[in-house]
Design a protein around this motif. Structure first.
Motif, mmCIF file in Angstrom:
data_model
loop_
_atom_site.group_PDB
_atom_site.id
_atom_site.type_symbol
_atom_site.label_atom_id
_atom_site.label_comp_id
_atom_site.label_asym_id
_atom_site.label_seq_id
_atom_site.Cartn_x
_atom_site.Cartn_y
_atom_site.Cartn_z
ATOM 1 N N ALA A 101 33.832 51.739 36.521
ATOM 2 C CA ALA A 101 34.619 51.779 35.292
ATOM 3 C C ALA A 101 34.722 50.383 34.695
ATOM 4 C CB ALA A 101 36.026 52.317 35.587
ATOM 5 N N VAL A 102 35.088 50.358 33.427
ATOM 6 C CA VAL A 102 35.412 49.119 32.728
ATOM 7 C C VAL A 102 36.875 49.224 32.325
ATOM 8 C CG1 VAL A 102 34.979 47.707 30.694
ATOM 9 C CG2 VAL A 102 33.068 48.767 31.911
ATOM 10 N N VAL A 103 37.661 48.207 32.687
ATOM 11 C CA VAL A 103 39.103 48.264 32.495
ATOM 12 C C VAL A 103 39.597 46.985 31.830
ATOM 13 C CG1 VAL A 103 41.324 48.520 33.685
ATOM 14 C CG2 VAL A 103 39.300 49.724 34.559
ATOM 15 N N LEU A 104 40.510 47.150 30.882
ATOM 16 C CA LEU A 104 41.186 46.032 30.255
ATOM 17 C C LEU A 104 42.541 45.890 30.937
ATOM 18 C CD1 LEU A 104 40.967 44.685 26.924
ATOM 19 C CD2 LEU A 104 43.269 45.478 27.378
ATOM 20 N N LEU A 105 42.852 44.671 31.370
ATOM 21 C CA LEU A 105 44.091 44.382 32.090
ATOM 22 C C LEU A 105 44.907 43.366 31.298
ATOM 23 C CD1 LEU A 105 42.198 43.742 35.408
ATOM 24 C CD2 LEU A 105 43.683 45.704 35.041
ATOM 25 N N VAL A 106 46.225 43.501 31.366
ATOM 26 C CA VAL A 106 47.117 42.527 30.740
ATOM 27 C C VAL A 106 48.088 42.048 31.807
ATOM 28 C CG1 VAL A 106 48.821 42.103 28.934
ATOM 29 C CG2 VAL A 106 46.923 43.683 28.507
ATOM 30 N N GLU A 107 48.062 40.727 32.059
ATOM 31 C CA GLU A 107 48.913 40.124 33.084
ATOM 32 C C GLU A 107 49.298 38.712 32.649
ATOM 33 O OE1 GLU A 107 47.501 41.553 37.332
ATOM 34 O OE2 GLU A 107 45.836 40.667 36.233
ATOM 35 N N PRO A 108 50.428 38.203 33.145
ATOM 36 C CA PRO A 108 50.765 36.814 32.836
ATOM 37 C C PRO A 108 49.646 35.869 33.294
ATOM 38 C CG PRO A 108 52.648 37.909 33.815
ATOM 39 C CD PRO A 108 51.467 38.843 33.960
ATOM 40 N N SER A 109 49.383 34.844 32.510
ATOM 41 C CA SER A 109 48.364 33.858 32.883
ATOM 42 C C SER A 109 48.665 33.310 34.269
ATOM 43 C CB SER A 109 48.352 32.710 31.870
ATOM 44 O OG SER A 109 47.997 33.187 30.601
ATOM 45 N N GLY A 110 47.621 33.162 35.063
ATOM 46 C CA GLY A 110 47.775 32.624 36.407
ATOM 47 C C GLY A 110 48.051 33.668 37.472
ATOM 48 N N THR A 111 48.127 34.949 37.089
ATOM 49 C CA THR A 111 48.377 36.007 38.069
ATOM 50 C C THR A 111 47.147 36.201 38.945
ATOM 51 O OG1 THR A 111 49.926 37.131 36.597
ATOM 52 C CG2 THR A 111 48.963 38.450 38.364
ATOM 53 N N LEU A 112 47.334 36.149 40.241
ATOM 54 C CA LEU A 112 46.248 36.300 41.199
ATOM 55 C C LEU A 112 45.816 37.761 41.284
ATOM 56 C CD1 LEU A 112 44.647 34.470 43.149
ATOM 57 C CD2 LEU A 112 46.319 35.050 44.906
ATOM 58 N N SER A 113 44.523 37.997 41.331
ATOM 59 C CA SER A 113 43.981 39.361 41.332
ATOM 60 C C SER A 113 44.400 40.185 42.546
ATOM 61 C CB SER A 113 42.448 39.321 41.241
ATOM 62 O OG SER A 113 41.910 38.667 42.372
ATOM 63 N N VAL A 114 44.823 39.536 43.610
ATOM 64 C CA VAL A 114 45.270 40.262 44.802
ATOM 65 C C VAL A 114 46.784 40.165 44.977
ATOM 66 C CG1 VAL A 114 43.052 40.143 46.005
ATOM 67 C CG2 VAL A 114 44.734 38.316 46.320
ATOM 68 N N GLY A 115 47.473 39.770 43.939
ATOM 69 C CA GLY A 115 48.929 39.762 43.945
ATOM 70 C C GLY A 115 49.555 38.697 44.818
ATOM 71 N N ASP A 116 50.864 38.868 45.020
ATOM 72 C CA ASP A 116 51.644 37.927 45.817
ATOM 73 C C ASP A 116 51.640 38.298 47.290
ATOM 74 O OD1 ASP A 116 52.663 36.406 43.524
ATOM 75 O OD2 ASP A 116 53.683 38.276 43.038
ATOM 76 N N GLU A 117 51.373 39.558 47.565
ATOM 77 C CA GLU A 117 51.282 40.047 48.943
ATOM 78 C C GLU A 117 50.172 41.089 48.961
ATOM 79 O OE1 GLU A 117 54.085 42.406 52.155
ATOM 80 O OE2 GLU A 117 55.052 41.340 50.507
ATOM 81 N N HIS A 118 49.320 41.020 49.983
ATOM 82 C CA HIS A 118 48.179 41.936 50.019
ATOM 83 C C HIS A 118 47.704 42.150 51.447
ATOM 84 C CE1 HIS A 118 45.658 38.366 50.602
ATOM 85 N NE2 HIS A 118 46.354 37.825 49.627
ATOM 86 N N GLU A 119 46.933 43.220 51.619
ATOM 87 C CA GLU A 119 46.275 43.462 52.889
ATOM 88 C C GLU A 119 45.018 42.604 52.938
ATOM 89 O OE1 GLU A 119 45.815 47.725 53.141
ATOM 90 O OE2 GLU A 119 47.926 47.983 53.674
ATOM 91 N N GLU A 120 44.278 42.699 54.019
ATOM 92 C CA GLU A 120 43.061 41.898 54.169
ATOM 93 C C GLU A 120 42.111 42.158 53.007
ATOM 94 O OE1 GLU A 120 39.399 41.238 57.305
ATOM 95 O OE2 GLU A 120 41.289 42.078 58.023
ATOM 96 N N VAL A 121 41.595 41.079 52.438
ATOM 97 C CA VAL A 121 40.736 41.169 51.258
ATOM 98 C C VAL A 121 39.275 41.279 51.691
ATOM 99 C CG1 VAL A 121 40.028 40.041 49.123
ATOM 100 C CG2 VAL A 121 42.388 39.803 49.930
ATOM 101 N N PRO A 122 38.594 42.363 51.288
ATOM 102 C CA PRO A 122 37.168 42.479 51.628
ATOM 103 C C PRO A 122 36.320 41.513 50.806
ATOM 104 C CG PRO A 122 37.850 44.298 50.230
ATOM 105 C CD PRO A 122 39.090 43.504 50.541
#
Length: 129
Positions: A97-118
């Motif tokens: 898919a192609v997705v448009l996202l809106v987030e505050p500048s500097g927001t990390l793609s894996v958030g502030d807390e996440h499981e192991e990143v592949p």
């Protein structure tokens, strides 16, 4: 910020990596990001911000962990959804898919807390085009 129209097709032609968002512009303190989804992302949450998803092409699923259990939201082309701040979620797309996202500048793609990143997920605040 550009004073010219944005050609999203040209941006999409410039990358094919899934889970590696491109920042196409900034509106006030928010990045407008364009991303390709394919396969699974990672369970994660953003403590201080909601996350806006608009499917431009294809379909996605967003797994949500909420107080009353887990559920999945399915979005198809031209559908939008907001994941509330503090909610664990896991985007995925079986067909791509192609997705448009809106987030505050500097927001990390894996958030502030996440499981192991592949290895298939780019840990980034976005790549400016």
């Amino acid at each position: 910020m550009s004073t010219q129209p944005l050609d999203l097709r040209a941006v999409l032609a410039g990358f094919d990596a899934p889970w590696s968002p491109r920042i196409v512009t900034t509106v006030n303190d928010y990045d407008i990001r364009l991303a390709r989804f394919s396969g699974e992302h990672v369970w994660h949450k953003h403590d201080n911000t909601d996350e806006f998803f608009l499917v431009l092409d294809g379909s996605i699923e967003i797994g949500l962990r909420e107080a009353d259990g887990e559920r999945t939201v399915t979005l198809t082309r031209e559908q939008a959804f907001v994941v509330p701040r503090g909610t664990f979620h896991k985007p995925s797309s079986k067909e791509g898919a192609v997705v448009l996202l809106v987030e505050p500048s500097g927001t990390l793609s894996v958030g502030d807390e996440h499981e192991e990143v592949p290895d298939t997920v780019d840990v980034t605040v976005g790549h400016r085009v």
